[in-house]
Design a protein around this motif. Structure first.
Motif, PDB file in Angstrom:
ATOM      1  N   ALA A  31       1.738   2.370   4.158  1.00 49.84           N
ATOM      2  CA  ALA A  31       1.964   2.802   2.645  1.00 49.84           C
ATOM      3  C   ALA A  31       2.985   3.441   2.574  1.00 49.84           C
ATOM      4  CB  ALA A  31       0.630   4.240   2.969  1.00 49.84           C
ATOM      5  N   ALA A  32       2.742   2.991   0.260  1.00 47.37           N
ATOM      6  CA  ALA A  32       4.055   3.536   0.080  1.00 47.37           C
ATOM      7  C   ALA A  32       3.465   4.432  -0.901  1.00 47.37           C
ATOM      8  CB  ALA A  32       3.772   2.621  -1.429  1.00 47.37           C
ATOM      9  N   PRO A  33       5.212   5.352  -1.325  1.00 46.16           N
ATOM     10  CA  PRO A  33       4.316   6.874  -1.896  1.00 46.16           C
ATOM     11  C   PRO A  33       3.462   7.380  -2.288  1.00 46.16           C
ATOM     12  CG  PRO A  33       6.746   6.486  -1.366  1.00 46.16           C
ATOM     13  CD  PRO A  33       6.283   4.457  -1.447  1.00 46.16           C
ATOM     14  N   TRP A  34       2.802   6.087  -3.221  1.00 45.28           N
ATOM     15  CA  TRP A  34       2.021   6.666  -4.162  1.00 45.28           C
ATOM     16  C   TRP A  34       0.702   6.314  -3.860  1.00 45.28           C
ATOM     17  CZ3 TRP A  34       5.970   3.364  -5.527  1.00 45.28           C
ATOM     18  CH2 TRP A  34       5.834   1.640  -4.036  1.00 45.28           C
ATOM     19  N   ASP A  56      -7.956   9.320   2.235  1.00 46.06           N
ATOM     20  CA  ASP A  56      -6.914  10.234   1.311  1.00 46.06           C
ATOM     21  C   ASP A  56      -5.884  10.711   2.547  1.00 46.06           C
ATOM     22  OD1 ASP A  56      -7.932   9.733  -1.054  1.00 46.06           O
ATOM     23  OD2 ASP A  56      -9.153  11.016  -1.041  1.00 46.06           O
ATOM     24  N   LEU A  57      -5.490  10.194   3.700  1.00 41.87           N
ATOM     25  CA  LEU A  57      -4.350   9.782   4.429  1.00 41.87           C
ATOM     26  C   LEU A  57      -3.142   9.433   3.624  1.00 41.87           C
ATOM     27  CD1 LEU A  57      -6.540   8.887   7.358  1.00 41.87           C
ATOM     28  CD2 LEU A  57      -5.764  11.321   6.403  1.00 41.87           C
ATOM     29  N   ASN A  58      -2.197   9.936   4.291  1.00 35.69           N
ATOM     30  CA  ASN A  58      -0.559   9.943   3.263  1.00 35.69           C
ATOM     31  C   ASN A  58       0.009   8.441   4.122  1.00 35.69           C
ATOM     32  OD1 ASN A  58      -0.880  11.955   1.831  1.00 35.69           O
ATOM     33  ND2 ASN A  58      -0.722  13.375   3.215  1.00 35.69           N
ATOM     34  N   ASN A  59      -0.657   8.600   5.958  1.00 40.75           N
ATOM     35  CA  ASN A  59       0.630   7.117   5.556  1.00 40.75           C
ATOM     36  C   ASN A  59      -0.075   6.178   6.728  1.00 40.75           C
ATOM     37  OD1 ASN A  59       0.912   8.187   8.470  1.00 40.75           O
ATOM     38  ND2 ASN A  59       2.894   9.586   6.810  1.00 40.75           N
ATOM     39  N   ARG A  64      -3.358   6.936  11.911  1.00 43.83           N
ATOM     40  CA  ARG A  64      -4.037   6.930  13.776  1.00 43.83           C
ATOM     41  C   ARG A  64      -4.011   8.118  14.187  1.00 43.83           C
ATOM     42  NH1 ARG A  64       1.689   2.775  13.730  1.00 43.83           N
ATOM     43  NH2 ARG A  64       0.041   1.246  13.518  1.00 43.83           N
ATOM     44  N   ASN A  65      -3.606   8.737  14.188  1.00 42.28           N
ATOM     45  CA  ASN A  65      -3.890  10.468  14.407  1.00 42.28           C
ATOM     46  C   ASN A  65      -5.218  10.732  14.647  1.00 42.28           C
ATOM     47  OD1 ASN A  65      -0.960  10.485  15.692  1.00 42.28           O
ATOM     48  ND2 ASN A  65      -0.679  11.755  13.563  1.00 42.28           N
ATOM     49  N   CYS A  86      -7.001   0.722  10.244  1.00 39.87           N
ATOM     50  CA  CYS A  86      -5.957   1.626   8.777  1.00 39.87           C
ATOM     51  C   CYS A  86      -6.488   0.406   7.685  1.00 39.87           C
ATOM     52  CB  CYS A  86      -4.710   2.320   9.393  1.00 39.87           C
ATOM     53  SG  CYS A  86      -4.961   3.637  10.835  1.00 39.87           S
ATOM     54  N   ASN A  87      -7.050   1.297   6.584  1.00 37.53           N
ATOM     55  CA  ASN A  87      -6.405   0.149   5.460  1.00 37.53           C
ATOM     56  C   ASN A  87      -5.690   0.652   4.355  1.00 37.53           C
ATOM     57  OD1 ASN A  87      -8.583  -1.216   6.466  1.00 37.53           O
ATOM     58  ND2 ASN A  87     -10.255  -0.365   5.253  1.00 37.53           N
ATOM     59  N   VAL A  88      -4.689   0.146   3.717  1.00 35.13           N
ATOM     60  CA  VAL A  88      -3.674   0.440   3.081  1.00 35.13           C
ATOM     61  C   VAL A  88      -3.920   0.624   1.685  1.00 35.13           C
ATOM     62  CG1 VAL A  88      -1.052   1.032   2.643  1.00 35.13           C
ATOM     63  CG2 VAL A  88      -2.431   0.399   5.051  1.00 35.13           C
ATOM     64  N   GLY A  89      -3.499   1.441   0.818  1.00 37.31           N
ATOM     65  CA  GLY A  89      -3.677   0.947  -0.670  1.00 37.31           C
ATOM     66  C   GLY A  89      -4.391   0.533  -1.060  1.00 37.31           C
ATOM     67  N   LYS A  90      -6.265   1.220  -1.356  1.00 38.16           N
ATOM     68  CA  LYS A  90      -7.147   0.442  -2.672  1.00 38.16           C
ATOM     69  C   LYS A  90      -6.569   0.179  -3.725  1.00 38.16           C
ATOM     70  CE  LYS A  90     -11.998   1.815  -3.079  1.00 38.16           C
ATOM     71  NZ  LYS A  90     -12.901   3.346  -3.473  1.00 38.16           N
ATOM     72  N   GLU A  91      -7.394  -1.516  -3.476  1.00 33.50           N
ATOM     73  CA  GLU A  91      -6.445  -2.029  -5.037  1.00 33.50           C
ATOM     74  C   GLU A  91      -8.311  -2.093  -5.437  1.00 33.50           C
ATOM     75  OE1 GLU A  91      -5.071  -5.863  -4.786  1.00 33.50           O
ATOM     76  OE2 GLU A  91      -3.369  -5.143  -3.182  1.00 33.50           O
ATOM     77  N   ARG A  92      -8.935  -2.011  -5.803  1.00 33.25           N
ATOM     78  CA  ARG A  92     -10.484  -2.515  -6.165  1.00 33.25           C
ATOM     79  C   ARG A  92     -11.694  -2.940  -5.207  1.00 33.25           C
ATOM     80  NH1 ARG A  92      -7.735  -7.207  -5.488  1.00 33.25           N
ATOM     81  NH2 ARG A  92      -9.428  -9.213  -5.066  1.00 33.25           N
ATOM     82  N   GLU A  93     -12.605  -2.821  -6.116  1.00 31.05           N
ATOM     83  CA  GLU A  93     -13.128  -2.922  -5.751  1.00 31.05           C
ATOM     84  C   GLU A  93     -14.744  -4.165  -6.097  1.00 31.05           C
ATOM     85  OE1 GLU A  93     -16.313  -0.026  -3.916  1.00 31.05           O
ATOM     86  OE2 GLU A  93     -15.524   1.821  -3.750  1.00 31.05           O
ATOM     87  N   GLU A  94     -15.231  -4.891  -5.400  1.00 33.69           N
ATOM     88  CA  GLU A  94     -15.784  -6.412  -5.770  1.00 33.69           C
ATOM     89  C   GLU A  94     -17.274  -5.873  -5.072  1.00 33.69           C
ATOM     90  OE1 GLU A  94     -13.745 -10.153  -4.959  1.00 33.69           O
ATOM     91  OE2 GLU A  94     -11.869  -9.189  -6.819  1.00 33.69           O
ATOM     92  N   GLY A  95     -17.717  -5.823  -6.136  1.00 35.41           N
ATOM     93  CA  GLY A  95     -19.875  -6.076  -5.398  1.00 35.41           C
ATOM     94  C   GLY A  95     -19.996  -5.172  -3.938  1.00 35.41           C
ATOM     95  N   GLY A  96     -19.693  -3.399  -4.439  1.00 35.68           N
ATOM     96  CA  GLY A  96     -19.960  -2.917  -2.804  1.00 35.68           C
ATOM     97  C   GLY A  96     -18.731  -2.442  -1.857  1.00 35.68           C
TER      98      GLY A  96
END
Length: 105
Positions: A31-34, A56-59, A64-65, A86-96
């Motif tokens: 994950a990038a810092p933001w 809302d995990l940081n990295n 993994r922990n 581990c999914n990083v950086g939620k961009e958007r939602e499409e159809g749920g």
């Protein structure tokens, strides 16, 4: 010359996605810092509808922990029955459905 550079950067900010481009360039597996990470733990690979989500995990290391703790609580420390993502950086939602920049294990 400087006017062309400024115009190009302005166009990138207007039509492009600079945060996504920077994250893809410098944080290819984390994950990038933001950005935030979402952990999804599947206790049983045959029942993917049964899963646990931690947001809302940081990295990725924190992800993994979290899933290792869940696997240990279910006596599956080596993930023989279960798995995770581990999914990083939620961009958007499409159809749920949530769309992320990156998914890693």
């Amino acid at each position: 010359m400087w006017l062309i550079v400024i115009a190009a950067i302005g166009a990138w900010f207007y039509w492009g996605n600079p945060t996504l481009n920077v994250a893809n360039q410098f944080w290819k597996n984390d994950a990038a810092p933001w950005e935030k990470v979402t952990a999804i733990y599947f206790p049983d690979n045959l029942k993917t509808y049964d899963h646990m989500v931690t947001e809302d995990l940081n990295n990725v290391a924190e992800c993994r922990n979290v899933v290792k703790i869940q696997a240990n609580l279910r006596n599956d420390p080596d993930f023989h029955r279960g798995s995770y993502i581990c999914n990083v950086g939620k961009e958007r939602e499409e159809g749920g459905i949530s769309i992320y920049r990156l998914s890693v294990r």
